[in-house]
Design a protein around this motif. Structure first.
Motif, PDB file in Angstrom:
ATOM      1  N   UNK B  57     -23.111  38.394 -15.613  1.00  0.00           N
ATOM      2  CA  UNK B  57     -24.233  38.565 -14.694  1.00  0.00           C
ATOM      3  C   UNK B  57     -23.728  38.470 -13.263  1.00  0.00           C
ATOM      4  N   UNK B  58     -24.253  39.332 -12.399  1.00  0.00           N
ATOM      5  CA  UNK B  58     -23.941  39.222 -10.975  1.00  0.00           C
ATOM      6  C   UNK B  58     -25.175  38.711 -10.254  1.00  0.00           C
ATOM      7  N   UNK B  60     -27.106  38.365  -6.577  1.00  0.00           N
ATOM      8  CA  UNK B  60     -27.180  38.978  -5.255  1.00  0.00           C
ATOM      9  C   UNK B  60     -28.371  38.408  -4.485  1.00  0.00           C
ATOM     10  N   UNK B 139     -20.632  43.725   2.710  1.00  0.00           N
ATOM     11  CA  UNK B 139     -21.377  43.037   1.655  1.00  0.00           C
ATOM     12  C   UNK B 139     -22.224  41.985   2.368  1.00  0.00           C
ATOM     13  N   UNK B 140     -23.385  41.681   1.818  1.00  0.00           N
ATOM     14  CA  UNK B 140     -24.316  40.810   2.516  1.00  0.00           C
ATOM     15  C   UNK B 140     -24.036  39.344   2.211  1.00  0.00           C
ATOM     16  N   UNK B 143     -21.790  37.425  -2.798  1.00  0.00           N
ATOM     17  CA  UNK B 143     -22.256  37.872  -4.107  1.00  0.00           C
ATOM     18  C   UNK B 143     -21.391  37.156  -5.143  1.00  0.00           C
ATOM     19  N   UNK B 145     -20.317  36.860  -9.329  1.00  0.00           N
ATOM     20  CA  UNK B 145     -20.404  37.241 -10.733  1.00  0.00           C
ATOM     21  C   UNK B 145     -19.929  36.067 -11.572  1.00  0.00           C
ATOM     22  N   UNK B 324     -33.621  41.537  -5.256  1.00  0.00           N
ATOM     23  CA  UNK B 324     -32.662  40.447  -5.001  1.00  0.00           C
ATOM     24  C   UNK B 324     -33.255  39.063  -5.221  1.00  0.00           C
ATOM     25  N   UNK B 326     -32.471  37.357  -7.890  1.00  0.00           N
ATOM     26  CA  UNK B 326     -31.428  36.547  -8.526  1.00  0.00           C
ATOM     27  C   UNK B 326     -30.069  37.216  -8.376  1.00  0.00           C
TER      28      UNK B 326
END
Lengths: 326, 326
Positions: B57-58, B60, B139-140, B143, B145, B324, B326
């Motif tokens: 699962x990632x 964000x 990238x915000x 993130x 994984x 976003x 989760x």
């Protein structure tokens, strides 16, 4: 300068990366019955003389498509190789996709086709996945995480180099890094990534390998220093014996980049007892004619490069490495 | 409208997500001896009556920190729960960090401390990791994984609902989604995420569960439709019996959002044979007093909500879900 802000250099695979990873590790105390946490894959016993291996990697390469491969081939091969260099037969892969809103569905399909092709060919199933979509400008196109499980009966340690060992490389080094660089600078060349799965090659010589790594981020310079340091030995590399494509050398000359710091994504560098070294190279040459003995291990410390005019230290890469190479 | 561009709604956990995942799956042909690829974790035999589970699962989520948790708690608990709902004892977690250049190192430490705390408490080691740094604006922030391995002797299927089963929920639903929403809209409330690991709870009632999921993206509406559809049964939920916090209901009224579509990150929804349902709820109430029987399963198809004035269909969420979460 001390700063609270994480620098781009911390992602390059050199000294700054190591420093950040050391900090991260301090927060993760409980480790259960696992070991090898600072190797390419962690390992635990899974039965009588059997081991289970686990590894993860995220891929942030730019551009996403490049001569000879794409972010998909990079992700699946990278994870297969993180298992393979530890002596593990890859068992299954997970696929985490993080996609920017508005990303081209046909480009996504190309990437998935690449992953599916390697999965079929290597008989390594992609069994679990997750897909997230982030808003425009919140992630750059497509980022992939692959994690991998492997099984094996013999662990190849990163730290196994012994005085008297030879160092072998399985082909020309730095092709992947050079390809990405050439692409970024619109430099025309015949360069193609070396990205490929390594399990078949490693399986064919596994019993002779004392240590093994694939020279990805930070290239040969990063991984050979890591191997020498973990084994507390000296490595002397023979500059003339290290296989590089002439295009890689030419590009490095133009850009002022060290070829020793350029990533490969389908090569292995390993230690082998001297008397088996020729035989191992012969087996590896069945996969790639450029496989060669590139150095030797002795008592001492550090990594040195033997040139025509003497010997110089090959340091751990530091500072501004090529970002987003993988 | 047909478009080649991937839409934000494809990441929300509803109909559009399912459609994208179906397309992705088509490219991944070879599956070896694994099954359950479209469940929360995939599974293979690992020995006499033993199974190995694998999930990824990632995360964000935006914002990264919120009342009661942060992206770190979300990541480790989310992966523990994807194993737990399948009946697997979590064995090990991998941690892939993707960090924006300039991200605060002290914020990263807070996130790692959260992960370390759950890892220690649950005795689930984080054994392998990877850290990438992407340039500013690529990238915000951060993130994550996480992939996870688990072991078990009994698989709880997503598809196991049977006519006559009761549906139980382990506590108030949608707290996590409501918390994130409230935070985004600067809405002051006492809401806190429900994010927590579920393995202890599930272990205590595992033998009675015919099917189990955690209502994350898309909330109860998404997972109960998935469970009903996979089992080819009808589910009737009792509107008055579904536990929601009054703050969640109030927020949903203000924003015009369905509480049934709000994510939980530490709740389970399961099927139980009618005669064991009361006993299972009692055991779950030891963890959370709000655990309750919320509906029942019969022959037929679809998910219905029994209200004071009749019965209405509870559809699979579609369109603009909360991004976003989760």
């Amino acid at each position: 300068m001390k700063t609270d802000k994480i620098q781009l250099s911390a992602g390059g695979g050199g000294q700054e990366s190591e420093a950040l990873i050391e900090k991260i590790r301090k927060f993760l105390g409980y480790q259960g019955k696992w070991h090898g946490q600072n190797e390419d894959s962690a390992v635990t016993k899974s039965g009588q003389g059997e081991f289970l291996f686990f590894t993860t990697d995220s891929y942030t390469v730019s551009p996403l498509f490049f001569p000879g491969g794409d972010i998909g081939t990079l992700a699946i091969n990278g994870t297969i190789n993180d298992l393979a260099v530890r002596g593990a037969k890859p068992l299954a892969i997970s696929l985490g996709l993080i996609i920017e809103e508005g990303f081209s569905e046909s480009d996504l399909k190309k990437v998935l086709r690449s992953i599916g092709r390697i999965s079929d060919q290597e008989k390594v199933p992609v069994v679990t996945g997750d897909t997230k979509v982030m808003g425009k400008g919140k992630v750059d196109g497509l980022v992939i995480n692959t994690s991998g499980l492997g099984t094996g009966t013999k662990i190849i340690p990163n730290s196994g180099l012994r005085p008297g060992n030879k160092i072998v490389a399985s082909g020309t080094l730095g092709d992947h890094g050079a390809t990405i660089l050439a692409n970024r600078f619109d430099y025309e060349s015949a360069l193609r990534t070396d990205c490929q799965p390594l399990w078949s090659q490693i399986k064919s010589v596994q019993k002779h390998l004392t240590a093994c790594k694939d020279p990805t981020r930070g290239g040969l310079a990063a991984i050979i220093n890591e191997m020498a340091s973990k084994a507390k030995v000296k490595v002397a590399l023979d500059e003339g014996a290290i296989p590089f494509r002439k295009e890689t050398k030419a590009l490095c000359d133009i850009l002022g980049v060290s070829p020793y710091e350029l990533a490969s994504e389908g090569r292995l560098v390993a230690g082998v007892a001297a008397k088996q070294a020729e035989a191992v190279v012969k087996k590896l040459q069945k996969f790639d004619k450029k496989a060669a003995i590139i150095g030797s291990v002795s008592r001492g410390q550090g990594v040195y490069l033997k040139t025509k005019i003497g010997e110089r230290k090959l340091p751990v890469p530091e500072g501004k490495l090529v970002p987003r190479i993988c």
